[in-house]
Write a protein that holds these residues in place. Structure first.
Motif, short mmCIF file in Angstrom:
data_model
loop_
_atom_site.label_atom_id
_atom_site.label_comp_id
_atom_site.label_asym_id
_atom_site.label_seq_id
_atom_site.Cartn_x
_atom_site.Cartn_y
_atom_site.Cartn_z
N SER A 360 0.83 -1.20 0.00
CA SER A 360 0.00 0.00 0.00
C SER A 360 0.86 1.25 0.00
CB SER A 360 -0.90 0.00 1.24
OG SER A 360 -0.10 0.17 2.41
N ASN A 361 0.24 2.39 -0.24
CA ASN A 361 0.94 3.66 -0.16
C ASN A 361 1.56 3.86 1.22
OD1 ASN A 361 0.39 4.66 -2.78
ND2 ASN A 361 -1.66 5.29 -2.15
N GLU A 362 0.83 3.50 2.25
CA GLU A 362 1.31 3.70 3.61
C GLU A 362 2.55 2.85 3.87
OE1 GLU A 362 -2.91 4.79 3.26
OE2 GLU A 362 -1.76 3.01 2.69
N GLU A 363 2.54 1.61 3.42
CA GLU A 363 3.69 0.72 3.63
C GLU A 363 4.90 1.19 2.83
OE1 GLU A 363 0.82 -3.14 4.44
OE2 GLU A 363 1.59 -2.73 2.43
N ALA A 364 4.66 1.59 1.59
CA ALA A 364 5.77 2.09 0.77
C ALA A 364 6.37 3.35 1.39
CB ALA A 364 5.28 2.37 -0.65
N GLN A 582 2.14 -2.62 -12.09
CA GLN A 582 1.53 -3.24 -10.91
C GLN A 582 0.49 -2.32 -10.28
OE1 GLN A 582 3.77 -5.79 -8.39
NE2 GLN A 582 5.63 -5.53 -9.58
N ASN A 583 -0.31 -2.92 -9.38
CA ASN A 583 -1.48 -2.19 -8.90
C ASN A 583 -1.13 -0.91 -8.15
OD1 ASN A 583 -0.54 -3.54 -6.53
ND2 ASN A 583 -2.57 -3.44 -5.64
N ASN A 584 0.08 -0.83 -7.57
CA ASN A 584 0.41 0.40 -6.84
C ASN A 584 1.76 0.96 -7.27
OD1 ASN A 584 -0.52 2.37 -5.00
ND2 ASN A 584 0.93 1.63 -3.46
N VAL A 585 2.14 0.74 -8.51
CA VAL A 585 3.43 1.28 -8.95
C VAL A 585 3.37 2.81 -9.02
CG1 VAL A 585 3.08 1.23 -11.47
CG2 VAL A 585 5.35 0.85 -10.53
N GLN A 586 2.21 3.38 -9.34
CA GLN A 586 2.08 4.83 -9.33
C GLN A 586 2.17 5.35 -7.90
OE1 GLN A 586 1.53 7.13 -12.13
NE2 GLN A 586 2.26 8.39 -10.44
N GLY A 587 1.45 4.71 -7.00
CA GLY A 587 1.47 5.17 -5.62
C GLY A 587 2.81 5.00 -4.95
N ALA A 588 3.48 3.86 -5.18
CA ALA A 588 4.79 3.64 -4.58
C ALA A 588 5.78 4.70 -5.05
CB ALA A 588 5.29 2.24 -4.91
N SER A 589 5.70 5.08 -6.30
CA SER A 589 6.55 6.15 -6.81
C SER A 589 6.15 7.49 -6.21
CB SER A 589 6.46 6.22 -8.34
OG SER A 589 6.88 5.01 -8.94
N ASP A 590 4.85 7.74 -6.12
CA ASP A 590 4.36 9.00 -5.55
C ASP A 590 4.89 9.22 -4.14
OD1 ASP A 590 2.87 9.46 -7.85
OD2 ASP A 590 0.95 8.86 -6.96
N GLY A 592 7.59 8.16 -2.73
CA GLY A 592 9.03 8.29 -2.56
C GLY A 592 9.82 7.01 -2.54
N LEU A 593 9.28 5.92 -3.05
CA LEU A 593 9.99 4.65 -3.04
C LEU A 593 10.95 4.55 -4.24
CD1 LEU A 593 10.02 2.23 -1.12
CD2 LEU A 593 8.42 1.09 -2.62
N PRO A 599 8.92 11.83 -1.28
CA PRO A 599 7.50 11.81 -1.65
C PRO A 599 7.09 13.00 -2.52
CG PRO A 599 7.74 11.09 0.60
CD PRO A 599 9.11 11.51 0.15
N ASP A 600 6.20 12.72 -3.46
CA ASP A 600 5.68 13.70 -4.41
C ASP A 600 6.77 14.23 -5.34
OD1 ASP A 600 3.28 14.63 -5.36
OD2 ASP A 600 3.35 16.49 -4.24
N TYR A 601 7.78 13.39 -5.60
CA TYR A 601 8.81 13.68 -6.61
C TYR A 601 9.60 14.94 -6.28
CZ TYR A 601 5.88 10.25 -8.82
OH TYR A 601 5.14 9.12 -9.06
N GLN A 602 9.84 15.15 -4.99
CA GLN A 602 10.70 16.25 -4.55
C GLN A 602 12.14 15.75 -4.56
OE1 GLN A 602 8.70 18.57 -1.22
NE2 GLN A 602 7.34 16.80 -1.30
N LYS A 603 13.02 16.48 -5.20
CA LYS A 603 14.35 16.00 -5.54
C LYS A 603 15.18 15.67 -4.29
CE LYS A 603 14.52 18.44 -9.96
NZ LYS A 603 15.21 19.48 -10.78
#
Length: 946
Positions: A360-364, A582-590, A592-593, A599-603
C-alpha cells in the motif's frame, strides 16, 4: 431536441431518441425485463418489457424511442397476461428450481423472480419441457448449462459491448439454437479470456461460476461483502469480495462500479484471489541455519540445475530444511542488529532497500522513510525501475510530472488513440476494453508493436516495426507531420520550447529512411502522421515495449514531442498515458519509493527539499545524493559496496535481468532480510524471512494508473503468525532506535498527504468507495482532475520541453550464433514473477506452462514442431521450454513470458541499462532456439556472465 410523452398518466420531457424504458426509469416506474441492461446495446428479444403505445401490437420499451405526444401504458390486464405467457414459455424449459445452477448458488435467478411475480412455475405449467441442449464444463471456473439459457443475448452483448472480445454468438436452428463460443467450440477451448463478464450478465443459470477450492457459492445475504481493489495491474479495478466468514474464505468476486473500471474485471481480478489461501503461505519467521552458510541458492531451479518440477513453484522440501523457525522478537532483533552492524562498518552506502508496488501507499511510505532516516541513504527503489523508469525520466524532463496527463477512460473523447509497446489486452485488459469500446464509437486505433497480439485485431492501422526502432519510427512520423503542415503552431509557440531543434533533428528522418530502419513502409508512416496530425484530439498510451530499452527515455521523449507539436496535451481526449504495471506502482513512486525523489517527486539531492523532510521527520543528516537504482544495487553488491539489504515484497532473482549475475550478487550479501508472503526465489538467499500479509489481509490506499487513490480494505485475517507489513516495519523501526508510534494506516496516510501537495485534501473519509483522482481541490464534491496541464506544465517555466532524440541500435545485436531477437513480457493469466498467479487455481490451470512463441518459418528453418520442448540460449545462459508456433510473431523475433521460474526468461536477458531511467533492456537481446540435445532431467549449464 426533446420530446414529451404521457407515461402512465404522467408527463415527462426527454431528449429525442430516449427509449420508453429509460424514460420510465426516470419516473421510477419499474418495467420488467430480462434481456435488457443499460450498459448493452438494446435488442428487445425477451419481450417482457412490452408496453402499450396505442399501436396494433405492444412495443418493447427497451428499443422503442419516445415520440412527441405519445401516450404509453406500462401496466394493464392485457399487458400482464402477455408478460405472464412469455415467462411461462421461458420457465417451461428451465431446470427444476432445486437444481437450477444460479438459484442454488447466488440465489438471484431473474427469470425465477419474474415467474414468482406472475405466479407461474415449471412444475405447474402444462407446457411441454424441453431439454438436452447440454452442458459445458470445459472452463475451469465457469459452467455452461444450455438448458437454462433463454437466448436473451446478454452474454453476447457483455462480451461484445463491454469487453470487446467477440467470442459468443449463436449456433443451431429452432429449438436447438444455443449460445456458442467461437465456432461452437467448448468454452475452455475457445478464444474466451475468462473475464467472467458473461457470468455477471446472465439472468438465469446458463452461465455460472464454479466454486474454487470447494468454497460453496451462496446467496449474497449469507456472505460478507467487502469492497476493495484488485491486486494486479495498474488499472486498479474496484471489486467486491463475497466472504464466507464461517469458512474464513472468499466465495467469489464481483466487479464494483467506479468511475474508472465501471464494474469490469479480467480473469485475474475475478478468479485470481485464492493464492492468499495457499498452503505455501509463510506463517512464522525463519532464520537461516548455521550449516547453510556460505550463502547461495538452495533449490535446484534457483541453483541453475535442469530439473523442471511440475507447477514451477519453489520446492519447500528443498528450501525449508535450511531455515529454522523463530519468534518475532528473535527475528526482528537479529535483523536490527545485523543491519546496524553493517551500517556502522560500511556507512550508508552499505545498506539498500527494495520495496514493492504490491504494498500500500502507507507501507511504501514507511519503508522509504525507514531506510532514509535510520540509515541515511537514498538506496531505495522498487519495480518501477523495471517497468516505467525511463517513461518517468522523460515525463519529468518534458512536462515536469511523472504521472499520466489523462485517464484511460478519456479515450472515448479522442479522435485517435495510439497504443504502442503495449499488449493492453493481456497487460491491462480492462483498460483495453475501453479502447475497444471507443473504436466502436468512432475513435481510430493505431497500434505499433513488434508483436501482432490481440490489440492488432482491433486496430485501424497496425505497424509491426522492428524491435528497437521506435525512435526512428516516431521521428519519421514527426517529419511528415511537419512536412504536411499538421503541427499546431499556436500551441507550439505558447506552450513548448526547443521546437526548432526538434524540427532539425526529425528533418533527417524522411519516411524512406525511417522505413529502412523500422521495416514499416514509407506510405504507412505518412498515413500515421496524417491521421494523428489531423485529429481534433489524440491520446498516446504506451507500455513496457517503449520503456524497457536502453533507449527507453528517448522513445518516451519522442511520444511527448509528438503530442506537444500537435497540441494534444491539456484538453479532453488528448494526452500522455504510460499504462502502469503493478497495482500500486504509481502510488509507490508517488510516496518516494525511488532513489532520486522524496514523496511527491521532490528532488532527493535538493538541499531545500532535504531540509523540509528533516524538519518533518525530526531528523538531521539525510543523504544529500541520489541513491542507487535496483540494477545499480545489484552491481554494487557484486562489487562489495552494498552489503546489507531489506527486501519487502520484491523478487529480483526472477524480475531482474541476467539471472546468473543476480544469483552471484544475492549470494555475496552479508545480510539479507526478506519480508514476503511466500518463500520466493530471492528468499532462498535470505538470512531472515519475515511472514507478511497479502493485500487481502490489511487496510491501506493504492493509486492506480489514472492517479486514482483508492481504499483497499481488509478481507481476511493473516495466516498463522504472519503480520501486517506496516506493523512489521514499525516494530523494526523501534528496534533501530526510531520513535514510531503510528496507530494505523489512516495516521500514516495523513502524514504522507501533509508532505505531498498533489495528494492535498485527500483523507480516508473522502476517498469513499470509489476513490479520488489527484490533484483534487474539493474531494467532498469532485472526483478529481481528469485532464492535467490545460494551462501550463509542471516545469519551471510552465512549458513542455521538447527533447530531440537520435535513433541508436540496441546494445546486443543478432549474429550467426544468436540470430533471433528475444522479447519478454506478460501473459493475460499471469503476473510478474508468478508468485501469486501460479498459486491461483484458475490462472495456473489456464496457463500452466512456459512457452516460447516463434514465427512459423523460424520454427521450420530449425526443424522444430509446435509443442515440442526446445532449448533457448543467449550469451548469458539457457532455458528449456515448450515451442509455440505463432503467426503473431515477426520473422526473426521470439517472445517468452517472464512468469515461469523453471524457464526464467531473465536467464537470457541482458543487463545493459538506459543511461537516464536506469531501466534494463528487457525487450531486446540475441538468442538461438534449438532442439533439446540433452535428455530431459540432465543438469543445466549455469551459463557465463559476459
Amino acid at each position: 431536441m426533446s420530446v414529451t410523452i404521457n407515461l402512465d398518466g404522467r408527463e415527462i420531457t426527454v431528449p429525442e431518441g430516449t427509449t420508453i424504458y429509460a424514460a420510465a426509469r426516470q419516473l421510477g416506474i419499474d418495467i420488467p425485463a430480462l434481456c435488457h441492461d443499460d450498459r448493452y446495446d438494446p435488442v428487445g428479444v425477451c419481450r417482457t418489457c412490452v408496453v402499450d403505445t396505442g399501436a396494433r401490437v405492444f412495443a418493447a420499451a427497451c428499443v422503442r424511442p419516445c415520440e412527441d405526444g405519445m401516450v404509453v401504458r406500462t401496466t394493464g390486464d392485457e399487458l400482464e397476461r402477455s408478460r405472464a405467457t412469455l415467462i411461462e414459455l421461458l420457465i417451461a424449459d428451465q431446470p427444476p428450481r432445486d437444481a437450477d445452477p444460479k438459484q442454488t448458488t447466488t440465489g438471484d435467478n431473474m427469470l425465477l423472480a419474474l415467474a414468482d411475480r406472475y405466479g407461474v412455475s415449471r412444475e405447474t405449467t402444462a407446457l411441454p419441457c424441453g431439454s438436452g441442449r447440454g452442458t459445458d464444463t470445459s472452463n475451469p471456473v465457469i459452467a455452461v448449462d444450455h438448458d437454462a439459457c433463454i437466448l436473451c443475448d446478454r452474454c453476447t452483448r457483455a462480451c461484445d459491448d463491454i469487453q470487446g472480445n467477440d467470442v459468443i454468438g449463436r449456433s443451431g436452428k429452432g429449438y436447438r439454437t444455443r449460445i456458442a463460443f467461437d465456432l461452437n467450440d467448448p468454452m475452455g477451448a475457445s478464444s474466451c479470456v475468462t473475464c467472467g463478464e458473461c457470468v455477471a450478465a446472465c439472468p438465469t443459470g446458463a452461465l455460472t461460476n464454479k466454486p474454487i477450492h470447494n468454497i460453496p457459492i451462496r446467496p449474497r445475504a449469507e456472505l460478507d461483502a467487502v469492497q476493495t481493489v484488485c491486486p494486479y495491474c495498474g488499472v486498479g479495478c474496484a471489486l467486491t469480495y463475497q466472504v464466507d466468514r464461517d469458512r474464513g474464505a472468499i466465495a467469489y468476486a464481483e466487479g464494483r462500479d467506479q468511475p474508472g473500471s465501471k464494474g469490469r474485471l479480467c480473469v485475474k481480478g475475478r478468479y485470481g484471489w485464492d493464492y492468499a489461501a495457499s498452503a505455501q503461505r509463510l506463517t512464522v519467521p525463519l532464520i537461516r541455519r548455521e550449516g547453510s552458510y556460505p550463502k547461495g541458492a538452495l533449490s535446484s531451479d534457483v541453483k541453475g540445475e535442469r530439473r523442471r518440477k511440475p507447477g514451477g513453484l519453489v520446492d519447500y522440501d528443498e528450501v525449508l530444511p535450511h531455515f529454522r523457525e523463530a519468534s518475532w522478537d528473535e527475528a526482528l532483533d537479529l535483523t536490527a542488529r545485523r543491519l546496524t552492524e553493517i551500517h556502522a562498518a560500511g556507512g550508508p552506502g552499505a545498506i539498500a532497500g527494495f520495496g514493492s508496488a504490491k504494498c500500500s501507499n502507507e507501507e511504501a511510505y514507511l519503508f522509504q522513510k525507514l531506510i532514509r532516516t535510520r540509515f541515511r541513504t537514498n538506496n531505495i527503489d522498487h519495480c518501477t525501475r523495471l517497468c516505467h523508469a525511463s517513461s518517468v525520466a522523460a515525463l519529468f524532463e518534458g512536462i515536469g510530472s511523472g504521472a499520466v496527463s489523462t485517464t484511460y477512460g478519456d479515450v472515448v473523447n479522442a479522435d485517435v488513440a495510439i497504443i504502442t509497446g503495449s499488449n493492453a489486452t493481456a497487460n491491462h485488459p480492462v483498460a483495453s476494453s475501453f479502447f475497444k469500446q471507443a473504436r466502436r464509437c468512432g475513435t481510430k486505433i493505431i497500434y505499433i508493436d513488434p508483436r501482432a497480439d490481440r490489440v492488432a485485431d482491433h486496430a485501424d492501422i497496425y505497424c509491426q516495426l522492428k524491435p528497437g526502432t521506435d525512435v526512428a519510427f516516431y521521428n519519421g512520423v514527426m517529419h511528415e507531420i511537419i512536412r504536411l503542415g499538421l503541427i499546431d503552431r499556436d500551441y507550439i509557440d505558447r506552450r513548448t520550447s526547443n521546437y526548432d531543434e526538434l524540427a532539425r533533428t526529425v528533418a533527417d528522418y524522411s519516411p524512406q529512411r525511417a522505413a529502412q530502419i523500422t521495416g514499416i513502409e514509407a506510405d504507412a508512416i505518412t498515413e500515421v502522421a496524417r491521421v494523428w496530425g489531423s485529429a481534433r484530439a489524440g491520446i498516446i498510451f504506451w507500455g513496457m515495449g517503449i520503456s524497457q530499452h536502453t533507449t527507453g527515455t528517448d522513445n518516451a521523449r519522442c511520444l511527448i514531442a509528438m503530442c506537444a507539436i500537435t497540441g494534444n496535451v491539456g484538453k479532453p481526449g488528448s494526452g500522455l498515458h504510460p499504462l502502469r504495471g503493478q497495482n500500486n506502482v504509481q502510488g509507490a513512486s508517488d510516496v518516494g519509493l525511488i532513489p532520486m525523489f522524496y514523496p511527491d517527486y521532490q528532488k532527493a539531492d535538493s538541499a531545500e527539499v532535504r531540509s523540509r523532510f528533516e524538519q518533518a521527520w525530526g531528523v538531521s543528516g539525510l543523504d544529500p545524493d541520489k541513491g542507487l537504482t535496483v540494477t545499480e544495487i545489484i552491481g554494487s553488491a557484486l562489487a562489495g559496496g552494498v552489503r546489507g539489504m531489506y527486501m519487502l515484497g520484491e523478487n529480483p532473482f526472477l524480475s531482474d535481468p541476467n539471472i546468473n549475475k543476480v544469483r552471484k550478487a544475492l549470494s555475496a550479501l552479508e545480510f539479507l532480510v526478506v519480508q514476503d508472503i511466500f518463500l520466493t526465489e530471492t528468499a532462498e538467499f535470505a538470512d531472515v524471512v519475515l511472514p507478511a500479509s497479502s493485500y487481502l489481509e490489511k487496510d491501506g490506499t493504492f493509486t492506480n494508473t489514472d492517479r486514482r487513490v483508492q481504499l483497499g480494505r481488509k478481507v481476511l485475517e493473516p495466516p498463522g503468525q504472519a503480520r501486517v507489513d506496516w506493523e512489521i516495519l514499525q516494530d523494526l523501526a523501534q528496534r533501530l532506535g526510531l520513535d514510531w508510534r503510528y496507530s494505523g494506516p489512516r495516521e500514516v496516510f495523513d502524514e504522507l498527504v501533509s508532505l505531498m501537495p498533489n495528494y492535498a485534501n485527500l483523507t480516508y473519509d473522502n476517498l469513499g468507495g470509489t476513490g479520488k483522482l489527484y490533484p483534487n481541490a474539493d474531494p467532498e464534491h469532485s472526483d478529481g482532475t481528469v485532464v492535467l496541464f490545460d494551462e501550463r506544465f509542471n516545469t519551471d517555466d510552465g512549458l513542455a520541453h521538447l527533447v530531440p532524440a537520435q535513433w541508436l541500435p540496441a546494445k546486443e545485436l543478432p549474429n550467426a550464433e544468436y540470430p533471433l531477437v528475444l522479447n519478454t513480457g506478460r501473459l493475460l493469466e499471469h503476473w510478474h514473477t508468478g508468485s501469486m498467479t501460479r498459486r491461483s487455481y484458475a490462472l495456473d490451470t489456464i496457463a500452466p506452462e512456459a512457452e516460447v512463441y516463434v514465427h512459423p518459418k523460424d520454427a521450420a528453418d530449425r526443424g522444430l514442431a509446435h509443442g515440442e520442448m526446445v532449448l533457448v540460449r543467449s550469451r548469458r545462459g539457457e532455458i528449456e521450454l515448450r515451442l509455440k508456433v505463432s503467426h503473431r510473431e515477426a520473422l526473426g523475433n521470439c517472445f517468452i513470458p517472464f512468469h515461469f521460474r523453471e524457464a526464467a526468461a531473465n536467464v537470457l536477458t541482458i543487463d545493459e541499462i538506459d543511461p537516464y531511467g536506469k531501466i534494463p533492456e528487457f525487450k531486446f537481446c540475441a538468442v538461438q532456439i534449438e532442439p533439446l540435445a540433452a535428455p530431459f532431467g540432465a543438469d543445466l549449464r549455469s551459463g557465463a556472465d559476459h
